[in-house]
Design an enzyme around this catalytic site. Structure first.
Site, short mmCIF file in Angstrom:
data_model
loop_
_atom_site.label_atom_id
_atom_site.label_comp_id
_atom_site.label_asym_id
_atom_site.label_seq_id
_atom_site.Cartn_x
_atom_site.Cartn_y
_atom_site.Cartn_z
N ASP A 92 0.62 7.10 8.01
CA ASP A 92 -0.46 6.50 7.23
C ASP A 92 -0.20 5.03 6.97
OD1 ASP A 92 -1.90 8.74 7.15
OD2 ASP A 92 -1.56 9.20 5.01
N GLU A 141 0.84 -1.19 0.00
CA GLU A 141 0.00 0.00 0.00
C GLU A 141 0.88 1.24 0.00
OE1 GLU A 141 -2.43 3.37 1.44
OE2 GLU A 141 -0.70 2.53 2.51
N ASP A 167 3.97 2.03 3.45
CA ASP A 167 4.94 3.11 3.59
C ASP A 167 5.38 3.24 5.04
OD1 ASP A 167 4.83 3.65 0.97
OD2 ASP A 167 3.64 5.49 1.12
N ASP A 193 5.54 5.56 6.95
CA ASP A 193 5.07 6.78 7.61
C ASP A 193 3.83 6.45 8.45
OD1 ASP A 193 3.17 6.29 5.72
OD2 ASP A 193 3.66 8.03 4.46
#
Lengths: 62, 724
Positions: free
Chosen positions: B507, B429, B503, B505
């Protein structure tokens, strides 16, 4: 083993994992109702509040 | 005593009578359903129902049923007793009419019994016709009246056998073995009906006694709370959803409607319906009215109280009946029974009457018991969702067979190897994800499934992250395992490893949390057998010349950059020309970096770092540990002990315990003092002391504007090309 059903919040106590075939749910009904929440996209992870403070990383239903 | 023969009225009518009972013996199943167990026991019900008719108008309190050693049955009641006077048109005693003429019961005369049970009015004459022998005793007007019959035919006239003070009727009969396949009564079968009648007729006491050798037993049933106790009995040993048993009773349009219901935590539906005490196994109009009222009332309530938010969550009738235990009893003047076993109520008008009565009663209960109501609605919503999920889970598997691609999602870049153990599925994703992963994969064993997250703006308070529509379905299809109760099969897993790659991060971590939660809840076996992996892609690639380094966190990046910066650099202090390089430079920079982090924290607490530093204790050189605000006054303390001393002095001064609150806390009571704790004070002290020991003053941390002269300068040499 002691766990709380994420569907109905019922406290479950079993001596062996095999005794809870629907772990982490209390039974098939809560399992399937939860599954539908995944199918319908009801689950989200609360993100950053707009004011910039970090949000909690807890999963929550609708 | 009148006798047909004595009266010389042996008329065609009477011959018809005999023909009538003869017809019953020829085709018994037409009258009692069958000639096996069910029909046999029906004989008892028929006689008991006559007693119940008396009870329903308040003329009978005690009914005794006895199985005699020869499998004959005695039914005794304390009602008014069957009339013994001469019947106007038949010219024989009324009891004989009732015993020998089909459809002759008092129940056909609506003035006698407003409502009545019995098997569709065929009456006790059928029992008589199908009995080897039957004796009836009527206790009435102080006398005992007696008549005996064989296979429906009177063995003499009705006679008075003696005096009595009691009243009532006693019927003793033995089913005819020529008619029935079996003549052995089952206590269990009879007790079920006897108990049922006790529930349906509150206050009436029913006793069942078995006198057969070796099987002697006796039970008495009497329930003051009728249907409520019936439901309690049915829900015994079951977990109930709400404590109250909902009870509805209403008399309208000549009908009496009564219902009791309660939900248990099971999944099955148990609705027992009765009309005039007859168990209407096949349901009918009263059941339809009940179901309609249940669905409508609960849905109305759920909508009004906003307990159901989405239209798609509105439960259907079936969902509202899951785990429902209910007893519905109606008393109808002229019941019409239909269906295979004549146990389906056909009266059209009953539906509306029941629907209204039950609807009103339920609505009242729901309003008065919000907590229980909520639990009931929640249960129905859960049922609805579970049903939906099961359907969707089935569809996922069915669709698989229908498509040429083997039901695999279109965006899956599958691997070519069929050896499950060696294959990996990357669930990817994020922006960087799909494309790059597809380019960089090893096609033979690595499959890529790109999925998309979605941002959900909840009332603009925060931005939530969720999976896009149908992504879970896509994942299930790619894994090939199926899903749900009895649907998930780990042996069908198409890959050896499932690797969640999002990712690095916030999110990404949210989506990862979601996916892992899903796997844990619905594919727990994959988690416990170690099939689920998390990929940790690097955040940065650091490259210098032809050297590369992958960085996995911000902290790692800082360290790497620092090392990169130090390499070949010399820090020269202007005041004394001291040189710092390599390790000593790293130490200085680390101390400065640490100090910078702490300074930021102090600033965030609302104090300029410069101001905080100026509060340094002139003697101990410590930094303030806590700030105390008392009214307008601000005090600083440099250790826990100092603060405790102050607090003790204040308690002494005020002669009471003092109220302390943290700055920014919401407090109910006005505090005596507000405190602000600087948890960084110790770390700041340490960093500053170390810097000082290296010869840097704290002042040099703050660039001064007056003397623009630099504290230090940097020199570079060109040797440091490589990474450390």
């Amino acid at each position: 083993m002691h766990f709380t059903c994420p569907g109905c919040q019922k406290e479950m106590v079993v001596s062996r994992r095999e005794e809870a075939p629907d772990f982490p749910f209390c039974g098939p009904r809560c399992r399937m109702a939860d599954l539908d929440r995944w199918f319908t996209g009801d689950y989200s992870v609360p993100g950053e509040p707009v004011d910039g403070l970090p949000g909690d990383l807890t999963i929550e239903g609708p | 005593m009148a006798d047909v023969r004595e009266n010389g009225e042996y008329s065609a009518d009477n011959i018809q009578v005999l023909e009538g009972l003869e017809a019953v013996r020829k085709r018994p199943a037409m009258y009692i359903g069958d000639i096996s167990d069910a029909g046999l026991h029906h004989l008892v019900y028929e006689v008991v129902d006559n007693a119940i008719d008396e009870a329903m108008i308040g003329e009978c309190e005690q009914i005794n049923v006895k199985i005699c050693p020869d499998n004959s049955i005695v039914v005794l009641d304390d009602g008014r007793g069957i009339p013994v006077d001469i019947h106007k048109t038949e010219g024989i005693p009324a009891v004989q009419v009732i015993m020998t003429i089909l459809h002759a019961g008092g129940k056909f005369d609506r003035s006698t019994y407003k409502v009545s049970g019995g098997l569709h009015g065929v009456g006790v004459s059928v029992v008589n016709a199908l009995s080897e022998w039957l004796e009836v005793e009527v206790f009435r007007d102080g006398k005992i009246h007696f008549q005996a019959y064989e296979r429906g035919k009177p063995m003499g006239d009705l006679t008075v056998r003696g005096k009595t003070e009691r009243r009532g009727t006693r019927v003793h009969f033995k089913p005819d073995a020529d008619i029935f396949e079996t003549t052995e009564f089952h206590y269990k079968t009879l007790v079920r009906r006897v108990r049922e009648l006790a529930y349906l007729n509150p206050g009436v006491s029913l006793t069942l006694k078995d006198e057969r050798p070796g099987r002697e037993q006796e039970e008495t049933f009497c329930y003051e709370d009728g249907l409520i106790e019936f439901v309690r009995h049915l829900n015994e040993n079951k977990g109930v959803i709400h404590p109250e048993i909902i009870h509805v009773k209403k008399e309208a349009a000549g009908h009496i409607v009564e219902a009791a219901l309660q939900y248990n935590d099971g999944f099955s539906e148990a609705i027992f319906t009765f009309c005039n005490n007859i168990n209407t196994h096949e349901g009918g109009t009263h059941l339809s009215g009940f179901k309609a009222a249940l669905t409508r009332s609960l849905n109305n309530y759920a909508k009004r109280q906003v307990l159901v938010k989405k239209e798609s969550d509105i439960p259907a009738g079936d969902d509202f009946r899951e785990g429902l235990t209910a007893v519905l009893s109606v008393k109808v003047p002229e019941p019409q029974f239909e269906g295979q076993t004549k146990t389906k109520l056909g009266n059209r008008d009953v539906q509306g009457v029941v629907e209204q009565a039950v609807g009103e009663g339920l609505a009242r209960f729901l309003e008065e018991n919000p907590k229980s109501s909520r639990l009931i609605i929640d249960k129905a919503v859960t049922a609805k969702r579970a049903r939906e999920a099961a359907r969707k889970a089935r569809e996922l598997v069915q669709r698989k067979g229908a498509l040429l691609s083997g039901g695999l999602p279109g965006k899956l870049a599958d691997c070519s190897s069929k050896d499950v153990n060696s294959t990996e599925l990357f669930i990817v994703e994020g922006d960087s994800a799909g494309g790059t992963a597809k380019q960089g994969r090893y096609r033979m064993t690595q499959a890529i499934l790109p999925i998309r997250g979605k941002i959900l703006n909840v009332e603009k308070a925060r931005i939530d992250k969720m999976l896009k529509h149908n992504e879970i379905q896509t994942i299930i299809q790619a894994l090939g395992t199926g899903i749900g109760v009895d649907g998930f099969d780990v042996t069908k897993l198409r890959y050896g490893k499932i690797i969640v790659m999002t990712d690095a991060d916030v999110d990404g971590s949210h989506i990862r949390t979601l996916l892992l939660t899903f796997f844990f809840r619905h594919m727990a076996e994959l988690v416990s057998n170690g099939s689920i992996y998390i990929a940790q892609p690097p955040l940065y690639r650091l490259s210098k010349r032809n050297k590369e380094q992958y960085i996995h966190s911000e902290k790692e990046k800082e360290a790497a950059l620092l090392a990169l910066g130090i390499d070949g650099t010399v820090l020269v202090r202007s005041s004394d020309g001291a040189r710092f390089e390599d390790e000593s430079l790293a130490e200085v920079l680390e101390l400065l970096s640490s100090l910078e982090d702490r300074a930021a924290i102090i600033q965030r607490m609302g104090i300029m770092f410069r101001e905080y530093v100026d509060l340094r204790h002139p003697e101990t050189r410590a930094f303030p540990f806590v700030r105390v605000m008392r009214g307008e006054e601000s005090l600083y303390f440099y250790s826990h002990e100092e603060f405790e001393d102050y607090r003790a002095r204040l308690v002494e001064e005020l002669e009471r315990e003092i109220v302390i609150a943290d700055l920014g806390d919401e407090v109910e009571e006005a505090p005596d003092i507000l405190v602000q704790e600087f948890r960084e004070s110790r770390a700041i002290s340490e960093a500053v002391e170390k810097l000082e020991s290296l010869g840097f003053s704290l002042d040099s941390y703050f660039p001064s504007e007056e003397n623009g002269e630099a504290v230090c300068r940097l020199e570079y040499n060109s040797s440091g090309d490589d990474f450390p």
